[in-house]
Design a protein around this motif. Structure first.
Motif, mmCIF file in Angstrom:
data_model
loop_
_atom_site.group_PDB
_atom_site.id
_atom_site.type_symbol
_atom_site.label_atom_id
_atom_site.label_comp_id
_atom_site.label_asym_id
_atom_site.label_seq_id
_atom_site.Cartn_x
_atom_site.Cartn_y
_atom_site.Cartn_z
ATOM 1 N N LEU A 202 0.830 -1.198 0.000
ATOM 2 C CA LEU A 202 0.000 0.000 0.000
ATOM 3 C C LEU A 202 0.875 1.261 0.000
ATOM 4 C CD1 LEU A 202 -2.773 1.337 0.167
ATOM 5 C CD2 LEU A 202 -2.710 1.031 2.646
ATOM 6 N N PHE A 203 1.903 1.257 0.825
ATOM 7 C CA PHE A 203 2.805 2.409 0.859
ATOM 8 C C PHE A 203 3.645 2.493 -0.416
ATOM 9 C CE2 PHE A 203 2.049 2.326 5.472
ATOM 10 C CZ PHE A 203 1.845 3.679 5.686
ATOM 11 N N SER A 204 4.055 1.345 -0.934
ATOM 12 C CA SER A 204 4.871 1.339 -2.144
ATOM 13 C C SER A 204 4.109 1.902 -3.336
ATOM 14 C CB SER A 204 5.338 -0.088 -2.454
ATOM 15 O OG SER A 204 6.086 -0.120 -3.648
ATOM 16 N N LEU A 205 2.869 1.442 -3.520
ATOM 17 C CA LEU A 205 2.051 1.946 -4.617
ATOM 18 C C LEU A 205 1.758 3.431 -4.448
ATOM 19 C CD1 LEU A 205 -0.514 -0.969 -4.953
ATOM 20 C CD2 LEU A 205 1.228 -0.344 -6.626
ATOM 21 N N SER A 206 1.494 3.821 -3.220
ATOM 22 C CA SER A 206 1.152 5.214 -2.963
ATOM 23 C C SER A 206 2.349 6.129 -3.160
ATOM 24 C CB SER A 206 0.614 5.370 -1.545
ATOM 25 O OG SER A 206 -0.514 4.535 -1.354
ATOM 26 N N GLY A 207 3.571 5.580 -3.093
ATOM 27 C CA GLY A 207 4.752 6.382 -3.321
ATOM 28 C C GLY A 207 4.748 7.044 -4.673
ATOM 29 N N LEU A 208 4.099 6.416 -5.653
ATOM 30 C CA LEU A 208 3.973 7.037 -6.973
ATOM 31 C C LEU A 208 3.213 8.347 -6.869
ATOM 32 C CD1 LEU A 208 2.971 3.827 -8.971
ATOM 33 C CD2 LEU A 208 5.229 4.903 -8.897
ATOM 34 N N GLY A 209 2.191 8.334 -6.044
ATOM 35 C CA GLY A 209 1.404 9.546 -5.856
ATOM 36 C C GLY A 209 2.161 10.616 -5.096
ATOM 37 N N PHE A 210 2.959 10.182 -4.096
ATOM 38 C CA PHE A 210 3.730 11.158 -3.336
ATOM 39 C C PHE A 210 4.699 11.908 -4.249
ATOM 40 C CE2 PHE A 210 3.382 7.937 0.346
ATOM 41 C CZ PHE A 210 2.101 8.365 0.617
ATOM 42 N N ILE A 211 5.327 11.153 -5.176
ATOM 43 C CA ILE A 211 6.275 11.777 -6.100
ATOM 44 C C ILE A 211 5.562 12.767 -7.004
ATOM 45 C CG2 ILE A 211 7.802 11.328 -8.059
ATOM 46 C CD1 ILE A 211 8.436 8.617 -6.722
ATOM 47 N N ARG A 212 4.425 12.364 -7.542
ATOM 48 C CA ARG A 212 3.686 13.246 -8.440
ATOM 49 C C ARG A 212 3.220 14.501 -7.718
ATOM 50 N NH1 ARG A 212 -2.383 12.062 -10.259
ATOM 51 N NH2 ARG A 212 -2.567 12.635 -8.076
ATOM 52 N N GLU A 213 2.724 14.329 -6.512
ATOM 53 C CA GLU A 213 2.177 15.456 -5.762
ATOM 54 C C GLU A 213 3.271 16.439 -5.364
ATOM 55 O OE1 GLU A 213 -1.252 17.359 -4.054
ATOM 56 O OE2 GLU A 213 -0.942 15.772 -5.533
ATOM 57 N N SER A 214 4.473 15.926 -5.065
ATOM 58 C CA SER A 214 5.537 16.800 -4.597
ATOM 59 C C SER A 214 5.970 17.805 -5.656
ATOM 60 C CB SER A 214 6.741 15.964 -4.158
ATOM 61 O OG SER A 214 7.327 15.323 -5.285
ATOM 62 N N GLN A 215 5.680 17.506 -6.914
ATOM 63 C CA GLN A 215 6.040 18.427 -7.976
ATOM 64 C C GLN A 215 5.180 19.690 -7.950
ATOM 65 O OE1 GLN A 215 5.584 16.015 -11.458
ATOM 66 N NE2 GLN A 215 7.384 14.751 -11.022
ATOM 67 N N GLN A 216 4.014 19.597 -7.308
ATOM 68 C CA GLN A 216 3.101 20.734 -7.275
ATOM 69 C C GLN A 216 2.895 21.290 -5.867
ATOM 70 O OE1 GLN A 216 -0.499 19.278 -9.045
ATOM 71 N NE2 GLN A 216 0.444 18.852 -11.022
ATOM 72 N N SER B 271 7.131 11.681 3.083
ATOM 73 C CA SER B 271 7.893 10.507 2.657
ATOM 74 C C SER B 271 8.085 9.601 3.858
ATOM 75 C CB SER B 271 9.248 10.928 2.082
ATOM 76 O OG SER B 271 9.975 9.799 1.648
ATOM 77 N N PRO B 272 7.137 8.699 4.121
ATOM 78 C CA PRO B 272 7.239 7.861 5.319
ATOM 79 C C PRO B 272 8.325 6.792 5.179
ATOM 80 C CG PRO B 272 5.392 7.155 3.978
ATOM 81 C CD PRO B 272 5.932 8.400 3.331
ATOM 82 N N LYS B 273 8.970 6.512 6.286
ATOM 83 C CA LYS B 273 9.907 5.397 6.372
ATOM 84 C C LYS B 273 9.139 4.232 6.967
ATOM 85 C CE LYS B 273 14.385 4.099 8.373
ATOM 86 N NZ LYS B 273 15.489 4.562 9.260
ATOM 87 N N VAL B 274 8.959 3.168 6.200
ATOM 88 C CA VAL B 274 8.154 2.033 6.637
ATOM 89 C C VAL B 274 9.072 0.841 6.895
ATOM 90 C CG1 VAL B 274 6.203 0.527 6.092
ATOM 91 C CG2 VAL B 274 6.242 2.877 5.231
ATOM 92 N N LEU B 275 9.039 0.327 8.121
ATOM 93 C CA LEU B 275 9.913 -0.766 8.525
ATOM 94 C C LEU B 275 9.105 -1.989 8.929
ATOM 95 C CD1 LEU B 275 12.378 1.204 10.841
ATOM 96 C CD2 LEU B 275 12.829 0.430 8.502
ATOM 97 N N LEU B 276 9.560 -3.150 8.535
ATOM 98 C CA LEU B 276 9.003 -4.413 9.002
ATOM 99 C C LEU B 276 9.948 -4.924 10.078
ATOM 100 C CD1 LEU B 276 6.665 -6.393 8.337
ATOM 101 C CD2 LEU B 276 8.240 -7.577 6.806
ATOM 102 N N LEU C 199 -4.714 10.721 -1.623
ATOM 103 C CA LEU C 199 -3.715 10.336 -2.615
ATOM 104 C C LEU C 199 -3.413 8.843 -2.537
ATOM 105 C CD1 LEU C 199 -2.039 11.866 -4.743
ATOM 106 C CD2 LEU C 199 -0.219 12.044 -3.041
ATOM 107 N N MET C 200 -3.243 8.345 -1.322
ATOM 108 C CA MET C 200 -2.959 6.923 -1.137
ATOM 109 C C MET C 200 -4.102 6.058 -1.656
ATOM 110 S SD MET C 200 -1.149 6.544 2.598
ATOM 111 C CE MET C 200 -0.860 4.791 2.358
ATOM 112 N N SER C 201 -5.317 6.428 -1.293
ATOM 113 C CA SER C 201 -6.473 5.619 -1.685
ATOM 114 C C SER C 201 -6.675 5.643 -3.194
ATOM 115 C CB SER C 201 -7.734 6.101 -0.967
ATOM 116 O OG SER C 201 -8.023 7.447 -1.315
ATOM 117 N N ASP C 202 -6.389 6.783 -3.834
ATOM 118 C CA ASP C 202 -6.543 6.880 -5.284
ATOM 119 C C ASP C 202 -5.552 5.961 -6.006
ATOM 120 O OD1 ASP C 202 -8.551 8.690 -5.027
ATOM 121 O OD2 ASP C 202 -7.360 10.446 -5.518
ATOM 122 N N PHE C 203 -4.308 5.979 -5.579
ATOM 123 C CA PHE C 203 -3.297 5.179 -6.262
ATOM 124 C C PHE C 203 -3.421 3.692 -5.940
ATOM 125 C CE2 PHE C 203 -1.473 9.000 -7.708
ATOM 126 C CZ PHE C 203 -0.556 8.673 -8.694
#
Length: 344
Positions: free
Chosen positions: A42-56, A62-67, A214-218
């Motif tokens: 979920l976080f990996s897919l949403s990262g695409l949205g974070f990158i796109r959004e940061s341009q505007q 940019s969360p750091k997600v650890l297992l 953004l996360m839910s959309d992506f």
């Protein structure tokens, strides 16, 4: 301008544009692998949205997600498959949230007993007291309970685990079949896939509604949790006790009649006080809430099996005002009677 001043200015500008959160997925043996990997995906897919959004946008989340596991060793699921982790609990110095996925049930349909170690319990308590959000999905709530963090707290789990949770954690204020509950920094929800709702709610607290959207959309997921009550088999709660079976029968047989708690007590040949005590003990509800729930369950059956109008169904189960019936139905099921009929 000195180099140190320049460095401070750069760091200040960077902090305005870029902010990071650390989110830990707590990996335990017998955890559902779909949840462990699903949250990461979920976080990996949403990262695409974070990158796109940061341009505007003026800043980027940019969360750091650890297992993480107890000692950093791979965890083993119920089928003996191992899953590598990023780190151990002790190496997590600070974090903003910890998500505990559900566990594979045993042959009785319950999560195993003694789910987590004493070290893990102390670790959860430590980070919670330092301000980290905790999220328990499905039976993952039981791990939070073992850490002693459910006492006197509103919480929920999957509808078929409710009685087991009340048995193991009698001091908790467990709410049956609720969609999602957030109480003093602890978020709980029911259903093996409720890690989606847990994750989105925690992200909302850490980063806001825009990031959640953004996360839910992506990831193409819903942002609003659905009521568990839509999926509970009719009569499930009643099967546990003969008194409840008889009480439900009396309510369902009151065709086209209103029935009050006093009416129900008289039909069962018990005092009003006894009715209140027994219903409260067996269901956690007041007699009034219990009666309304049985009526709504009866309405669900009629919506599924007849072509009667919603107004006729309201009258049949004892509501002379169908607007009151619609309001109670939406509150209980999370959808309108018409939407429920169309879905099922």
């Amino acid at each position: 301008m000195t180099s140190s001043v320049k460095k401070d200015n750069i760091q200040a500008i960077f902090a305005i544009w870029f902010f990071m959160s650390t989110i830990v997925i707590a990996a335990f043996n017998h955890a559902l692998p779909s949840a462990l990997m699903g949250i990461l995906d979920l976080f990996s897919l949403s990262g695409l949205g974070f990158i796109r959004e940061s341009q505007q946008a003026s800043r980027q989340w940019s969360p750091k997600v650890l297992l993480a596991s107890d000692d950093g060793s791979p965890v083993t699921d119920s089928r003996g498959r191992q899953m590598a982790v990023d780190t151990d609990f002790g190496s997590v110095i600070s974090c903003d949230a910890i998500i505990v996925p559900g566990f594979t049930p045993n042959q009785q349909g319950h999560p195993p007993t003694s789910l987590i170690s004493q070290q893990a319990k102390s670790w959860l308590v430590h980070h919670y007291r330092r301000g980290a959000w905790l999220g328990g999905s499905c039976s993952g709530v039981f791990a939070i309970g073992e850490a002693g963090l459910l006492d006197h707290r509103r919480c929920t789990t999957t509808w078929w685990l409710h009685d087991e949770m009340r048995k193991r954690f009698p001091k908790s204020n467990a709410v049956w079949a609720s969609d999602l509950i957030a109480d003093k920094g602890i978020v709980t929800a029911g259903g093996p896939l409720s890690w989606v709702n847990i994750t989105l709610r925690i992200v909302k607290e850490l980063a806001g509604d825009d990031i959640v959207k953004l996360m839910s959309d992506f990831a193409v997921v819903e942002t609003t949790p659905k009521s568990q009550k839509m999926y509970v088999p009719p009569g499930f709660k009643m099967s546990a006790d003969p008194f409840l079976v008889e009480a439900e029968y009396r309510i369902r047989q009151a065709h086209y009649q209103t029935i009050s708690p006093l009416d129900l007590a008289q039909s069962l040949a018990v005092s009003d006080r006894t009715l209140n005590r027994k219903i409260k003990k067996l269901t956690g509800e007041t007699p009034k809430v219990f009666i309304d729930r049985i009526r709504i369950n009866h309405a669900c059956t009629l919506l599924n099996t007849t072509d009667k109008t919603i107004k006729d169904i309201a009258l049949q189960i004892g509501y002379s005002d169908d607007s009151v019936f619609r309001r109670l139905f939406i509150k209980a099921m999370g959808v309108t009677p018409s939407a429920y009929r169309a879905r099922f």
